[in-house]
Structures are given as structure tokens and as C-alpha cells.
Design an enzyme around this catalytic site. Structure first.
Site, PDB file in Angstrom:
ATOM      1  N   PRO A   1     -14.121   6.342   9.529  1.00 45.64           N
ATOM      2  CA  PRO A   1     -14.725   7.534   9.579  1.00 45.64           C
ATOM      3  C   PRO A   1     -14.768   8.604  10.773  1.00 45.64           C
ATOM      4  CG  PRO A   1     -16.191   5.846   9.361  1.00 45.64           C
ATOM      5  CD  PRO A   1     -14.641   5.096   9.496  1.00 45.64           C
TER       6      PRO A   1
ATOM      7  N   GLU B   1      12.802   6.267   3.561  1.00 49.63           N
ATOM      8  CA  GLU B   1      11.865   6.150   4.029  1.00 49.63           C
ATOM      9  C   GLU B   1      11.844   5.303   5.473  1.00 49.63           C
ATOM     10  OE1 GLU B   1       8.237   5.496   1.691  1.00 49.63           O
ATOM     11  OE2 GLU B   1       8.833   7.212   0.180  1.00 49.63           O
TER      12      GLU B   1
ATOM     13  N   ALA C   1       0.877  -1.221   0.138  1.00 46.63           N
ATOM     14  CA  ALA C   1       0.133   0.171  -0.051  1.00 46.63           C
ATOM     15  C   ALA C   1       0.984   1.165  -0.263  1.00 46.63           C
ATOM     16  CB  ALA C   1      -1.096   0.104   1.206  1.00 46.63           C
TER      17      ALA C   1
END
Length: 203
Positions: free
Chosen positions: A127, A155, A89
Site C-alpha cells: 500500500p 503471454e 493468479a
């Protein structure tokens, strides 16, 4: 039954609480209630981390998935281990398509080339606290040479690759070994829709 939507929400004010790699904003909002009246104005702190794309690599010949494992510091709070088993991802960069993200991340995180992809429904991560949405795919790969440790040094990535059979993946789902929500959702979706995915790749 009354359907409520974005037009039934009023954003009164927005304040920036933090701006770094991620952002946090404080919103003053009110919304229409199910009875047609309006709530008083209230506040919500929202974590704005951008949106991401995820792909579950799968080899239909070997009937194996390719999962990755990496350190996730926030998992220290409640996880069995902060080294989490995940799918490939990445965050969507400006002017980047969803498929560009998964092809880039598949190479960076697992040294994989996606042959074909199958898009599945996107979903909200949490959410109640963040705007983040995951755009999700199943990716056809050759897993025969998958393995090793990958990632970008800049990273601070240290990502181990795992080849996982369908049977083992199912056992990990049932036993709770998998704690990453995106990995759980994509694997469950695969098992519910496997034949549709294979048919689409064959056509």
C-alpha cells in the site's frame, strides 16, 4: 481514538507519468493528522497495475497443494532465483468476476479444474507504492494428475506445475524457500483455518 477514513484525504491533483501495460501516476495529496490538523500538500508516485485474484489449489484427499513455478524478472534484484514458486493468479479483466478469473487461470496456468472454492480475506500488496489488491481463494482440486508445463504462448508463459505435500509446504514456509508474498499468505491462512475450509466444502 479518532478513526480516520477516505473523507480525511484530499487529492489536489493527479498527473500521468507513464501509460503502458501498467500505469504510474503522480498524486498531490494532503490528509488529516491524528491531532486533527492537516498535513501540507505532498506528492506520491503510485504504480497502478490493476487488481488480481489468487487461488491456492488443494486436494483434501491427497493432502497436497498444487503450486506453480515461473520466471519473474524483477525478482533478479534480490531473490535466490528469478524462478518463483507461486499460487495460481491473474489480473481481473473488465466485467469479469473474481471466480471467473480463478477458474480461467487455474486452467491456463496449471490445467486444473476447481471443484469448489473458499474465499478468504483480500489484502493489499504494497500500500505504500501500489493500489493493487489481491482477492484470494482456496480451491478444491483433484491433484492426482497435476503436472507438466503450461501457460499461454501469447503471454510468453512457461509455467511448471508442482504437487507439494502439506509437510513440504510447511518446511518451505519455515526455510524461506517460498519468497512470493501471495503464496506465503495463502498457505499460512490455510494452515490456520484448514478445518473451517474442509467443513465448508463438506456442507
Amino acid at each position: 481514538m479518532q478513526e480516520l477514513g477516505k473523507d480525511d484525504v484530499k487529492v489536489i491533483n493527479k498527473e500521468s507519468l507513464h501509460t503502458g501495460f501498467f500505469k504510474t501516476n503522480l498524486y498531490h495529496v494532503q490528509h488529516k493528522k491524528f491531532d486533527g490538523s492537516w498535513t501540507p500538500v505532498f506528492t506520491r508516485e503510485v504504480f497502478e497495475r490493476g487488481h488480481a485474484v489468487a487461488v491456492l489449489p488443494y486436494d483434501p484427499e491427497l493432502e497436497e497443494f498444487v503450486l506453480i513455478e515461473q520466471f519473474r524478472f524483477p525478482a533478479m534484484e534480490t531473490a535466490k532465483t528469478p524462478w518463483q514458486l507461486e499460487v495460481v493468479a491473474g489480473i481481473i479483466e473488465p466485467n469479469e468476476s473474481y471466480e471467473e478469473v480463478i477458474h480461467r487461470e487455474a486452467k491456463e496456468e496449471a490445467n486444473l479444474v476447481l471443484d469448489k472454492v473458499f474465499e478468504i480475506p483480500s489484502f493489499l500488496v504494497s500500500p505504500g507504492g501500489t493500489t493493487e489488491r489481491i482477492y484470494a481463494y482456496i480451491g478444491k482440486v483433484d491433484a492426482s494428475n497435476a503436472g507438466g508445463v503450461h501457460g499461454l504462448d501469447e503471454e510468453t508463459e512457461d509455467i511448471r506445475v508442482h504437487r507439494v505435500s502439506e509437510a513440504v509446504a510447511k518446511e518451505w514456509l519455515l526455510s524461506g524457500k517460498l519468497e512470493n508474498a501471495t503464496a506465503i499468505i495463502l498457505l499460512q491462512w490455510f494452515f490456520l483455518n484448514k478445518q473451517n475450509i474442509l467443513d465448508a466444502w463438506a456442507s
